[in-house]
Design an enzyme around this catalytic site. Structure first.
Site, PDB file in Angstrom:
ATOM      1  N   ASP A   1     -51.931 -32.841  10.069  1.00  0.00           N
ATOM      2  CA  ASP A   1     -51.148 -32.498   8.892  1.00  0.00           C
ATOM      3  C   ASP A   1     -49.660 -32.587   9.225  1.00  0.00           C
ATOM      4  O   ASP A   1     -49.250 -33.418  10.033  1.00  0.00           O
ATOM      5  CB  ASP A   1     -51.543 -31.098   8.401  1.00  0.00           C
ATOM      6  CG  ASP A   1     -51.439 -30.963   6.896  1.00  0.00           C
ATOM      7  OD1 ASP A   1     -50.317 -30.758   6.406  1.00  0.00           O
ATOM      8  OD2 ASP A   1     -52.471 -31.093   6.210  1.00  0.00           O
TER       9      ASP A   1
ATOM     10  N   HIS B   1     -46.849 -27.404   4.441  1.00  0.00           N
ATOM     11  CA  HIS B   1     -48.174 -27.842   3.996  1.00  0.00           C
ATOM     12  C   HIS B   1     -49.221 -27.545   5.066  1.00  0.00           C
ATOM     13  O   HIS B   1     -50.298 -27.021   4.785  1.00  0.00           O
ATOM     14  CB  HIS B   1     -48.100 -29.337   3.691  1.00  0.00           C
ATOM     15  CG  HIS B   1     -49.331 -29.941   3.131  1.00  0.00           C
ATOM     16  ND1 HIS B   1     -50.296 -30.537   3.914  1.00  0.00           N
ATOM     17  CD2 HIS B   1     -49.760 -30.073   1.859  1.00  0.00           C
ATOM     18  CE1 HIS B   1     -51.262 -31.007   3.140  1.00  0.00           C
ATOM     19  NE2 HIS B   1     -50.969 -30.743   1.895  1.00  0.00           N
TER      20      HIS B   1
ATOM     21  N   ILE C   1     -54.455  -7.317   7.613  1.00  0.00           N
ATOM     22  CA  ILE C   1     -53.210  -7.945   7.178  1.00  0.00           C
ATOM     23  C   ILE C   1     -53.538  -9.199   6.375  1.00  0.00           C
ATOM     24  O   ILE C   1     -54.394  -9.987   6.764  1.00  0.00           O
ATOM     25  CB  ILE C   1     -52.323  -8.341   8.382  1.00  0.00           C
ATOM     26  CG1 ILE C   1     -51.983  -7.111   9.220  1.00  0.00           C
ATOM     27  CG2 ILE C   1     -51.056  -9.045   7.925  1.00  0.00           C
ATOM     28  CD1 ILE C   1     -51.248  -7.441  10.506  1.00  0.00           C
TER      29      ILE C   1
ATOM     30  N   SER D   1     -55.551 -31.221  -1.320  1.00  0.00           N
ATOM     31  CA  SER D   1     -55.153 -30.665  -0.025  1.00  0.00           C
ATOM     32  C   SER D   1     -55.738 -29.285   0.191  1.00  0.00           C
ATOM     33  O   SER D   1     -56.090 -28.917   1.309  1.00  0.00           O
ATOM     34  CB  SER D   1     -53.626 -30.557   0.073  1.00  0.00           C
ATOM     35  OG  SER D   1     -53.042 -31.733   0.520  1.00  0.00           O
TER      36      SER D   1
END
Length: 606
Positions: free
Chosen positions: A318, A356, A372, A539
């Protein structure tokens, strides 16, 4: 920060810091596709360009409104598989009537979900006489479950108080050889045991409503658990291996004192008269309830059997990962293996403002059950990130990155899943040779593209050539990016904006417009979240599928990449035309059923 280097400074591990998160407020701005400039590919002697598969929103088309009389009922035709539609009733549209037919005696299941005011539903026979009524109070979901003879029927969804959208889900399955098979939809369904059948087989099929507290429920409140024998499946045994017609899977089982058997999968809750049993895993991450994508895929059920294994490596090709001023990646990303220190997102060629690669990797492998943020699909498998987008000097082309990932996985005796949320550019023959030569140990999960056209972008279109390539399209949950009501599973398509590409070679679809970790070029961290600014495009759908694939392979390391793809095809929730179609492929990814299929094969049942 970077950990100690390994293998002559070739590989490094990068870890996140656990400093306090700066919550970056999401805005209505949407991601823009970045184009990677053409670059020389020394391994393939070709020139390629790729773009990240994110995109940008408007308004979906609205179906015709059903009539409010039997003569104007909306004809759904013959029901032969699960079916869902979304509509509205209220003060100015008090009733929607639907007509459907059954070709044979069938198990029938109905749910009415997504209510914001009180609406009810009744089932009528062909003469318009009421057979069943579901009239729960308030916004409680309505349901009808039972058996119906062949013939014509009507459904009447009607307002009780107020105005509300609703989601009506139906399924009808022929009763064959005394076996009652009941299929749920992609939302919360309720199933009851009905006497007169030696075996009842129930598939919940994921639950997009899980986060709101609506559960896929096996309702046995007329039976005490003391009169039933439970045989629940686990990773090492238990359950019953059964083939419902699309490959054997490991089902949970209950045998009643009269010998009748109930087999079930994808069920969140079993309610007996004397106790309730939950069949899901709920991590303590505060955003988990908002991660409808995990619930709709049934990941919370699949976690009963595996949360990932070190026998599988997940490769992410990526943009690289966003870092803060100290060089630390997002604190919700697990320790990450990188190649030649190539892991920083330079914010060119994916999105100029947000990372991204951080969002993609977070969907697959965010830290889970740490109190979290969000939950990643895979809690344990190692992640290898290589920057291939942006055309920066340190970036690798697809063939180089793939070879590095294969080498690393082979050195550790691991199976490899490569997530590629990218598309476009010319053919890379060296990359394709690596796919062809690694059809047993390497699975490639690739985004279909966002141009809303009847064609699959490269390299996802390689799915029609290679049995270890999965082309992934994108589906909605219950809301689109404009907060409009949508039907879960529908192909994402916005007029004039973006839409999931479809066509020959599409394997299946996964969820998009979802929560994911957020890192911007200023070194700030936070989350994409909610229905108005979720991480989108194919994506986002691709890492959802890749994450599930990593669970399936973790459940049975002896499978080949080709077999993983076959399992997805067998267990996906059917959408669109019955069976395979080029709009949805084999359907929507089903994590629980796919893992159960892998387990059955591991027990020696093909």
């Amino acid at each position: 920060m970077l950990a100690t280097s390994r293998r002559n400074n070739e590989y490094f591990s990068v870890t996140s810091t656990h400093e306090s998160l700066e919550k970056v407020r999401s805005t209505s701005r949407v991601l823009e596709s970045g184009i990677l400039p053409e670059f020389d590919d020394p391994l393939s002697n070709s020139r390629t360009s790729y773009s990240s598969s994110v995109s940008n929103s408007v308004t979906p088309q609205v179906a015709p409104d059903p009539g409010s009389t039997l003569s104007t009922a909306y004809n759904l035709g013959t029901l032969n598989r699960p079916f869902t539609l979304t509509d509205f009733v209220g003060n100015n549209d008090v009733s929607d009537i639907y007509r459907f037919s059954l070709a044979s005696n069938s198990s029938f299941n109905l749910s009415l979900n997504g209510l914001t005011a009180d609406a009810d539903v009744e089932l009528l026979n062909g003469n318009g006489t009421r057979i069943r009524l579901s009239n729960a109070s308030g916004t409680t979901s309505e349901w009808i479950d039972g058996s119906l003879n062949a013939g014509t029927y009507y459904l009447n969804v009607f307002r009780y108080t107020g105005n509300t959208n609703y989601r009506l889900s139906l399924s009808a399955t022929p009763i064959v050889n005394g076996v009652r098979t009941v299929l749920g939809n992609l939302g919360a369904d309720t199933f009851i045991w009905q006497s007169g059948f030696n075996r009842t087989v129930i598939s919940g099929n994921g639950n997009v409503d899980f986060g709101s507290g609506a559960l896929d429920t096996l309702n046995l409140t007329n039976i005490s658990s003391t009169t039933a024998r439970l045989n629940l499946a686990n990773a090492s045994g238990g359950g019953v291996v059964y083939n419902p017609g699309n490959g054997a899977r490991v089902f949970d089982a209950i045998t009643l004192n009269n010998g009748n058997q109930i087999l079930f999968e994808g069920i969140d809750r079993i309610r007996f008269a004397d106790r309730t049993i939950n069949r899901f895993v709920r991590p303590n991450d505060p955003l988990f309830n908002q991660q409808w994508n995990l619930h709709m895929m049934g990941v919370h059920n699949a976690w009963n059997f595996t949360k990932g294994s070190t026998n599988v490596m997940i490769g992410v090709q990526d943009t690289g990962l966003g870092v803060n001023s100290n060089g630390n990646i997002h604190p919700e990303l697990r320790t990450t293996l990188i190649f030649n220190n190539n892991y920083r997102d330079e914010f060119i060629g994916g999105d100029n403002y947000t990372s991204h690669g951080t969002a993609v990797q977070g969907i697959i492998a965010a830290r889970s059950n740490n109190g979290i943020g969000m939950s990643g699909i895979n809690w344990n498998s190692p992640v290898f990130n290589i920057d291939v987008l942006g055309g920066n000097q340190a970036d690798y082309n697809l063939a180089q990155a793939t070879q590095a990932m294969i080498n690393q996985a082979n050195s550790q005796g691991q199976k490899l899943i490569v997530n590629m949320s990218l598309g476009g550019g010319g053919r890379d023959f060296a990359f394709e040779r690596l796919i062809a030569n690694n059809q047993s140990k390497a699975l490639f999960v690739i985004a279909s593209g966002n141009s809303n056209t009847n064609s699959i972008s490269y390299p996802a279109n390689l799915a029609s050539v290679y049995s270890n390539v999965i082309a992934v399209g994108a589906s909605w949950g219950t809301r689109n990016a404009n907060n409009g009501a949508t039907t879960p599973g529908d192909r994402i398509s916005y007029a004039g904006w973006w839409g999931s590409q479809y066509g020959t070679g599409l394997t299946l679809v996964g969820p998009s417009e979802v929560i994911a970790p957020y890192a911007n070029r200023n070194g700030q961290f936070g989350y994409w979240g909610g229905s108005t600014s979720g991480f989108n495009g194919t994506s986002a759908a691709t890492p959802n599928v890749a994450g599930v694939a990593s669970l399936v392979w973790s459940a049975n390391r002896n499978l080949s990449a080709t077999r993983i793809k076959q399992i997805f095809s067998q267990t996906a929730f059917d959408l669109g035309a019955r069976g395979y179609d080029t709009t949805y492929g084999h359907g929507f990814v089903n994590a629980d059923a796919a893992v159960r299929r892998a387990m059955a094969i591991g027990r020696g049942v093909a």
